[in-house]
Design a protein around this motif. Structure first.
Motif, PDB file in Angstrom:
ATOM      1  N   TRP A  77       0.802  -1.227   0.000  1.00  0.00           N
ATOM      2  CA  TRP A  77       0.000   0.000   0.000  1.00  0.00           C
ATOM      3  C   TRP A  77       0.833   1.275   0.000  1.00  0.00           C
ATOM      4  CZ3 TRP A  77      -4.998  -1.762   0.204  1.00  0.00           C
ATOM      5  CH2 TRP A  77      -5.219  -2.992   0.843  1.00  0.00           C
ATOM      6  N   GLY A  78       0.141   2.394  -0.264  1.00  0.00           N
ATOM      7  CA  GLY A  78       0.692   3.685   0.103  1.00  0.00           C
ATOM      8  C   GLY A  78       0.426   3.842   1.596  1.00  0.00           C
ATOM      9  N   ILE A  79       1.443   4.272   2.356  1.00  0.00           N
ATOM     10  CA  ILE A  79       1.304   4.339   3.824  1.00  0.00           C
ATOM     11  C   ILE A  79       1.458   5.792   4.294  1.00  0.00           C
ATOM     12  CG2 ILE A  79       2.372   3.601   6.027  1.00  0.00           C
ATOM     13  CD1 ILE A  79       0.828   1.322   4.729  1.00  0.00           C
ATOM     14  N   ILE A  99      -3.357   3.862   2.431  1.00  0.00           N
ATOM     15  CA  ILE A  99      -4.222   4.593   1.492  1.00  0.00           C
ATOM     16  C   ILE A  99      -5.158   3.573   0.845  1.00  0.00           C
ATOM     17  CG2 ILE A  99      -4.296   5.852  -0.694  1.00  0.00           C
ATOM     18  CD1 ILE A  99      -1.507   6.952  -0.076  1.00  0.00           C
ATOM     19  N   ILE A 100      -6.456   3.823   0.950  1.00  0.00           N
ATOM     20  CA  ILE A 100      -7.437   3.001   0.238  1.00  0.00           C
ATOM     21  C   ILE A 100      -7.977   3.890  -0.888  1.00  0.00           C
ATOM     22  CG2 ILE A 100      -9.550   1.625   0.487  1.00  0.00           C
ATOM     23  CD1 ILE A 100      -7.174   0.528   2.137  1.00  0.00           C
ATOM     24  N   GLY A 101      -8.346   3.290  -2.015  1.00  0.00           N
ATOM     25  CA  GLY A 101      -8.551   4.048  -3.254  1.00  0.00           C
ATOM     26  C   GLY A 101      -9.603   5.138  -3.351  1.00  0.00           C
ATOM     27  N   ARG A 102      -9.569   6.124  -2.496  1.00  0.00           N
ATOM     28  CA  ARG A 102     -10.437   7.311  -2.620  1.00  0.00           C
ATOM     29  C   ARG A 102      -9.595   8.522  -2.276  1.00  0.00           C
ATOM     30  NH1 ARG A 102     -12.901   3.479  -3.601  1.00  0.00           N
ATOM     31  NH2 ARG A 102     -14.956   2.735  -3.020  1.00  0.00           N
ATOM     32  N   TYR A 103      -9.623   9.536  -3.163  1.00  0.00           N
ATOM     33  CA  TYR A 103      -8.820  10.735  -2.955  1.00  0.00           C
ATOM     34  C   TYR A 103      -9.638  11.965  -3.325  1.00  0.00           C
ATOM     35  CZ  TYR A 103      -5.033   7.288  -3.993  1.00  0.00           C
ATOM     36  OH  TYR A 103      -4.213   6.182  -4.046  1.00  0.00           O
TER      37      TYR A 103
END
Ligand code: G1P
Length: 270
Positions: free
Chosen positions: A168-170, A201-205
């Protein structure tokens, strides 16, 4: 107001083979509905008015799924089936909201975002990665609320098992509250040793249009791709505010075959 959502859909889906050799992973059904429609419904409910789909020439079937008017018209004329008429109405509604851009080479999420620049009208927009389904509580809605409160960018996050951080992105965190925190730094797929936390990071930005210039300055990162995480890191370093929204819903990883199988079981139990 956040009105536009961009959805990267150009990925090859190799983690889902053989299911994705002919069919885009985003069109695979989970309990009778395509993966992508779960994402669109979350957006509609959060007040999104326009979708920008980033597809590739290998994924034109996504376009066809939403723009297959002649097919529907013929069937409806012949059968006058109520269910099909209702489904077609839903598709027509989406048609008016979708624009397409193309990313024919898999050069990363940063590159995918950059392709949308000419369509983005407002200062902030939403991005959703369709591999990541979040059910039971609308994550995009929560994030828009946090954005309104903080006036900053927002990333969806949840704690993951420490041994999986390199997937993941952390996020590195400061001023943690119950449901959100300020992001001090981000690192894409760190080793366990280098991970600053286990908030992934979970896929919502929710991103600001400043991201485009930052992506243009990026050099290829991990795997030779332009990572959105690296552009975000640079914006944070320049004092742009980013917040992690610890979402309340249930996360379903639809990007791997095993994850997809589990998602079907979990959604069934809803
Ligand atoms: C992408 C992002 C990563 C994020 C993940 C969430 O990785 O680069 O930061 O944690 O999505 O699913 P990918 O799944 O494309 O490897």
């Amino acid at each position: 107001m956040i009105k536009q959502a961009i959805i990267p859909l150009a990925g090859l889906g190799t983690r889902m083979l053989p299911l994705t050799s002919v069919m885009p992973k985003e069109l695979l059904p989970i309990n009778g509905k395509t993966n992508l429609e779960y994402i669109l419904e979350e957006c509609l409910d959060a007040g999104i008015k326009e979708f920008i789909f980033i597809i590739s020439k290998n994924k034109l079937s996504i376009k066809k799924y939403f723009f297959n008017d002649n097919f529907y018209k013929k069937i409806i004329k012949k059968k006058k089936d109520k269910r099909i008429i209702e489904e077609y109405k839903k598709i027509k509604k989406y048609q008016k909201m979708i624009k397409f851009v193309y990313q024919n080479k898999p050069k990363g999420t940063g590159d995918a975002v950059l392709k949308c620049q000419r369509f983005i009208k407002d200062k902030y927009f939403l991005m959703l990665l369709p591999d990541d389904l979040i059910i039971k509580k609308n994550c995009s809605k929560e994030m828009i609320k946090l954005h309104k409160k903080t006036k900053g960018s927002v990333i969806a996050t949840k704690k993951v098992e420490r041994k999986t951080v390199s997937r993941w992105g952390i996020l590195s965190i400061k001023n943690k509250k119950k449901s959100h925190f300020e992001i001090k730094d981000v690192v894409e797929k760190p080793s366990i040793k280098k991970a600053p936390s286990n908030f992934a990071i979970i896929g919502r930005y929710i991103l600001s249009s400043k991201i485009f210039n930052e992506i243009k300055k990026l050099k290829p990162g991990k795997g030779g791709e332009l990572h959105i995480t690296d552009a975000i890191k640079n914006l944070i370093n320049k004092d742009n505010k980013f917040y992690g929204n610890i979402f309340k819903g249930t996360y379903l990883d639809c990007g791997t075959l095993q994850g997809y199988i589990n998602s079907g079981l979990r959604i069934n139990k809803r």
